[in-house]
Write an enzyme that holds these catalytic residues in place. Structure first.
Site, short mmCIF file in Angstrom:
data_model
loop_
_atom_site.label_atom_id
_atom_site.label_comp_id
_atom_site.label_asym_id
_atom_site.label_seq_id
_atom_site.Cartn_x
_atom_site.Cartn_y
_atom_site.Cartn_z
N HIS A 166 0.83 -1.27 -0.17
CA HIS A 166 -0.06 0.05 0.05
C HIS A 166 0.67 1.20 -0.19
O HIS A 166 1.60 1.34 0.73
CB HIS A 166 -0.91 0.05 1.14
CG HIS A 166 -1.80 1.34 1.32
ND1 HIS A 166 -3.17 1.04 0.51
CD2 HIS A 166 -1.78 2.46 1.75
CE1 HIS A 166 -3.74 2.17 0.83
NE2 HIS A 166 -2.96 3.11 1.50
N CYS A 167 0.55 1.99 -0.95
CA CYS A 167 1.50 3.28 -1.30
C CYS A 167 0.83 4.58 -0.98
O CYS A 167 -0.09 4.67 -1.33
CB CYS A 167 2.01 3.24 -2.55
SG CYS A 167 3.29 4.75 -2.78
N PRO A 168 1.24 5.22 0.18
CA PRO A 168 0.33 6.50 0.72
C PRO A 168 0.63 7.68 -0.37
O PRO A 168 -0.28 8.44 -0.53
CB PRO A 168 1.09 6.74 1.85
CG PRO A 168 2.41 6.21 2.22
CD PRO A 168 1.99 5.13 1.36
N ASN A 172 -3.29 4.32 -2.38
CA ASN A 172 -3.94 3.17 -3.05
C ASN A 172 -2.95 2.05 -2.76
O ASN A 172 -1.76 2.08 -2.64
CB ASN A 172 -4.29 3.76 -4.33
CG ASN A 172 -5.18 2.33 -4.96
OD1 ASN A 172 -5.89 1.43 -3.95
ND2 ASN A 172 -5.61 2.40 -5.97
#
Length: 309
Positions: A166-168, A172
């Site tokens: 999960h990439c802030p 997403n």
């Protein structure tokens, strides 16, 4: 009586067999299911995660790109006496920045491969017409039938197919459906950062040789501060996105997600060539559309997925 959440922690066997604990069966006992069965019904709708941290990080990403745009145009290119230099570098920088932001939007607003919530009901599982001894694994957190290589994301609150992480910064998950856009985002940010660094170095050399009051429409102290900040930003993001880009390409070529590498999960899927793995993410056949964030790749509609057991 068990609550629905507790019931979802179990594995259901077909034909009236008893509920069992979490355990793995042999590969041949997995259940091949059409991709359409496990594709989220919201796949064609707008996807957006309402996470405060992710939204702030996404806004910061855009603001940093706009800051670089401001410095490049108003501090370096417009005051330049060389019209050809300004047009060529301005066009290249803006094209790269546009592609980076377009890739960011696609990575952020594309369903990464979410499994439908709450489909792990007894009635639905019975409708799959499982053979005796076959089982399906149900996620205890989102109460969904969990496909092979899917993992639950605590931020998205969904199980994501081939979830890498999960990439802030894109607010997403990076999964099966949006990994291409994330790779393009990191690539274009790295390229635009590298281009900005070259222009900053060239502009510093130009200003040292010429009068500082003539090489920029801003005062010399303000020009130096703006250029130093852009240099720091460009160097930081060049390193960060280059490493991330290399990591993603390696993950695609080896067909092993970041979570699978971290957990050292046993490989239970067919091994393919690196070229086949790249085509599975970016589309088939190879073309310039691989580098376009506006092109949606065909991830293999004919493929079947197997529920993890």
């Amino acid at each position: 009586m068990k609550s629905p959440v507790h019931r979802c922690r179990d594995m259901e066997q077909n034909r009236g067999q008893t509920w069992t604990g979490n355990r793995y069966l042999k590969a041949e006992h997995r259940i091949p299911i059409s991709k359409d069965v496990i594709t989220s019904t919201s796949a064609s709708a707008m996807w957006f995660i309402k996470d405060a941290c992710g939204i702030i990080c996404a806004i910061i990403t855009w603001l940093l790109v706009f800051y670089a745009e401001f410095v490049v145009l108003f501090v370096m290119l417009l005051p330049s006496k060389n019209l050809t230099y300004s047009i060529v570098n301005g066009s290249l920088f803006n094209v790269l920045a546009f592609l980076a932001l377009a890739s960011h939007i696609r990575a952020m607003c594309t369903d990464p491969g979410a499994v439908p919530k709450g489909n792990a009901t007894k009635e639905y599982i019975e409708s799959l017409q499982l053979k005796p001894g076959q089982v399906v694994y149900k996620c205890p957190k989102c109460c969904s039938i969990k496909p092979d290589r899917a993992h639950h994301c605590s931020v998205c609150k969904r199980c994501i197919r081939k979830m890498d992480h999960h990439c802030p910064w894109v607010n997403n998950c990076v999964g099966e459906n949006n990994q291409k856009y994330f790779v393009l985002f990191t690539m274009y940010i790295a390229l635009v950062s590298l281009h900005a660094l070259f222009m900053v170095v060239f502009h510093f050399l130009y200003c040292f040789e010429d009068d500082w009051t003539k090489c920029s429409s801003f005062s010399p102290p303000a020009t130096v501060i703006l250029l130093i900040l852009l240099c720091f930003e460009g160097l930081l993001f060049l390193i960060f996105t280059s490493v991330m880009f290399g990591t993603q390409v390696n993950s695609i070529c080896t067909d092993e997600t970041g979570i699978e590498q971290l957990k050292k999960e046993e490989r239970r899927w067919a091994k393919k060539t690196k070229w086949m793995n790249l085509r599975a993410v970016f589309g088939h056949p190879f073309s310039l559309l691989w580098f376009s964030p506006f092109s949606t790749p065909d991830h293999g509609k004919a493929e079947t997925y197997q529920y993890v057991v």
